[in-house]
Design an enzyme around this catalytic site. Structure first.
Site, PDB file in Angstrom:
ATOM      1  N   CYS A 215       0.883  -1.161   0.000  1.00 12.67           N
ATOM      2  CA  CYS A 215       0.000   0.000   0.000  1.00 12.67           C
ATOM      3  C   CYS A 215       0.917   1.206   0.000  1.00 12.67           C
ATOM      4  O   CYS A 215       1.541   1.510   1.019  1.00 12.67           O
ATOM      5  CB  CYS A 215      -0.922   0.014   1.216  1.00 12.67           C
ATOM      6  SG  CYS A 215      -1.992   1.487   1.255  1.00 12.67           S
TER       7      CYS A 215
ATOM      8  N   CYS B  89      -0.453   4.234   2.540  1.00 14.92           N
ATOM      9  CA  CYS B  89      -0.571   4.060   3.997  1.00 14.92           C
ATOM     10  C   CYS B  89      -0.333   2.597   4.346  1.00 14.92           C
ATOM     11  O   CYS B  89       0.772   2.092   4.185  1.00 14.92           O
ATOM     12  CB  CYS B  89      -1.911   4.559   4.501  1.00 14.92           C
ATOM     13  SG  CYS B  89      -3.326   3.890   3.592  1.00 14.92           S
ATOM     14  N   SER B  90      -1.361   1.906   4.817  1.00 15.39           N
ATOM     15  CA  SER B  90      -1.186   0.501   5.199  1.00 15.39           C
ATOM     16  C   SER B  90      -2.452  -0.310   4.943  1.00 15.39           C
ATOM     17  O   SER B  90      -2.805  -1.181   5.740  1.00 15.39           O
ATOM     18  CB  SER B  90      -0.788   0.393   6.681  1.00 15.39           C
ATOM     19  OG  SER B  90      -1.781   0.993   7.511  1.00 15.39           O
ATOM     20  N   CYS B  91      -3.149  -0.029   3.832  1.00 13.19           N
ATOM     21  CA  CYS B  91      -4.327  -0.815   3.486  1.00 13.19           C
ATOM     22  C   CYS B  91      -3.914  -2.274   3.325  1.00 13.19           C
ATOM     23  O   CYS B  91      -2.903  -2.574   2.673  1.00 13.19           O
ATOM     24  CB  CYS B  91      -4.950  -0.288   2.199  1.00 13.19           C
ATOM     25  SG  CYS B  91      -5.642   1.375   2.352  1.00 13.19           S
TER      26      CYS B  91
END
Length: 220
Positions: free
Chosen positions: A120, A123-125
């Site tokens: 991602c 971000c941190s999907c």
């Protein structure tokens, strides 16, 4: 995509950095989340207990759910076909609640010719419903940037040195799209049960920064 040195960025292809970076600070997005959460609690939209319960449920999820999905795909060709066509419906059909109705799940399959990895970049999907919380390195800037720019080099740092003939595809998750990798089934597992196969599946191989365990290393 063509050529062994190329990688697609059709929302995906990457691997895992040596150390997490130090960007987990009280930055603007975290401040905004705290402010909005506290405001919604104050307005009675939900309670602090409900937030706590949701967080505990999320923290309780583990990669075992994803491993169950992978093992079923390895033994059931019809399920595998559905998984690659409509992953959300497939996982729910075996009791793994995707539980994210506004987010599409896409499963990409590793083959001898193609290796997939997820990232991602913003971000941190991450497919938390199936894999649990993402590892710290997945959220790091080093992983998010280098897996896109130099996926083969990044994968080597995870211990994966792919043959030049193998195409690397990096899949970039978004707010409304999550990816999960379907790793290749290890050789020598023809007589293993579905539960035994699931024990060979690790979180990292469903991200794409590792391969499934060999049977002799599974403890089975």
């Amino acid at each position: 995509m063509s050529g062994a040195h190329e990688h697609g960025h059709d929302q995906g292809d990457h691997r895992h950095p040596p150390q997490p970076d130090a960007d987990d600070t009280l930055a603007y997005p975290r401040k905004l989340e705290i402010a909005v959460r506290e405001l919604l609690i104050e307005k009675g939209v939900f309670t602090a207990d409900e937030v706590r319960a949701a967080v505990e449920d999320m923290d309780g999820r583990t990669p075992e759910r994803g491993a169950k999905v992978v093992a079923r795909a390895w033994v059931d060709p019809e399920f595998r076909k559905l998984l690659l066509a409509d992953a959300g419906r497939a996982v729910e059909s075996i009791g793994c609640d995707w539980n994210t109705p506004h987010v599409k799940l896409t499963v990409v399959e590793n083959t001898p010719e193609v290796h997939n990895v997820i990232v991602c970049t913003l971000c941190s999907c991450y497919p938390r419903a199936l894999l649990g919380l993402p590892p710290s390195w997945y959220k790091s800037f080093a992983y998010r940037s280098r897996m896109v720019r130099e996926p083969r080099t990044a994968l080597k740092e995870f211990g994966m040195e792919l043959p030049e003939r193998v195409v690397v595809r990096v899949h970039d998750s978004t707010a409304d799209l999550r990816y999960m990798v379907l790793p290749m089934r290890p050789e020598g597992t023809g007589s293993m049960s579905e539960a035994q196969l699931a024990a060979l599946v690790t979180r990292d191989c469903m991200i794409g920064t590792a391969v499934a365990r060999r049977p002799e290393k599974s403890g089975k």
